[in-house]
Design an enzyme around this catalytic site. Structure first.
Site, PDB file in Angstrom:
ATOM      1  N   LYS A  33       0.819  -1.219   0.000  1.00  0.00           N
ATOM      2  CA  LYS A  33       0.000   0.000   0.000  1.00  0.00           C
ATOM      3  C   LYS A  33       0.851   1.266   0.000  1.00  0.00           C
ATOM      4  O   LYS A  33       0.320   2.368  -0.044  1.00  0.00           O
ATOM      5  CB  LYS A  33      -0.927   0.020   1.224  1.00  0.00           C
ATOM      6  CG  LYS A  33      -1.973  -1.062   1.222  1.00  0.00           C
ATOM      7  CD  LYS A  33      -2.989  -0.888   2.339  1.00  0.00           C
ATOM      8  CE  LYS A  33      -2.440  -1.158   3.697  1.00  0.00           C
ATOM      9  NZ  LYS A  33      -3.446  -1.087   4.785  1.00  0.00           N
ATOM     10  N   LYS A  79       2.807   2.191   2.536  1.00  0.00           N
ATOM     11  CA  LYS A  79       2.860   2.725   3.899  1.00  0.00           C
ATOM     12  C   LYS A  79       4.055   2.145   4.642  1.00  0.00           C
ATOM     13  O   LYS A  79       4.391   0.979   4.479  1.00  0.00           O
ATOM     14  CB  LYS A  79       1.605   2.323   4.687  1.00  0.00           C
ATOM     15  CG  LYS A  79       0.346   3.030   4.318  1.00  0.00           C
ATOM     16  CD  LYS A  79      -0.757   2.609   5.268  1.00  0.00           C
ATOM     17  CE  LYS A  79      -1.998   3.441   5.095  1.00  0.00           C
ATOM     18  NZ  LYS A  79      -3.015   3.102   6.115  1.00  0.00           N
TER      19      LYS A  79
END
Length: 153
Positions: free
Chosen positions: A45, A47
């Site tokens: 993602k 992150k």
């Protein structure tokens, strides 16, 4: 009949916004289950977490609103998780509004408003700004000390 609520998240730098969201989710049912994003999934993602998965899991498991925490490894597992956990409600923060409507054929899909004025992203930005300010102060001190050493030596 008991209602089960299922949600997902990273829950990094656990803060009052997380607490308030989890409390609201629990109020929607009798059981709250959380799919916690793994390090590998967060990487997919884009992150980067501050707190490792095992510590984030321990924090969530200590929260009185949560009954169960399991790892979230990919986008596609939600449908099978809903079936396995017999979730009646799939709920996420409203920053995900519309993204999981395709699950409405197997459970109720709900998007809740986020707590205003607090987010993990904002906390990380603040921490970075403080670190940059400290680095700037240290660089200034080094420059002053170097100038003084040149003047003396």
């Amino acid at each position: 009949m008991a209602k089960t609520v299922l949600t997902y998240g990273t829950f990094d730098l656990f803060h009052v916004g997380h607490v308030r969201l989890l409390r609201r989710l629990r109020q929607m049912g009798d059981r709250l289950i959380v799919g916690l994003s793994s390090e590998e999934f967060n990487s997919i993602k884009g992150k980067k977490t501050v707190i490792p998965y095992e510590f984030r899991k321990e924090i969530l498991e200590s929260c009185r609103y949560i009954d169960k925490v399991f790892p979230e490894h990919n986008w596609d597992q939600k449908r099978s998780d809903i079936a396995r956990e017999r979730a009646d409600i799939f709920a996420m923060g409203d920053d995900w509004a519309g993204k999981f409507d395709n699950l409405s054929d197997i459970c109720e899909v709900v998007y809740l408003p986020r707590t205003s004025d607090v987010s993990t992203t904002e906390l990380k930005k603040y921490m970075n700004a403080v670190n940059q300010e400290k680095l700037g102060a240290i660089r200034n001190m080094v420059d002053v000390l170097q100038a003084e050493l040149k003047a003396v030596g």
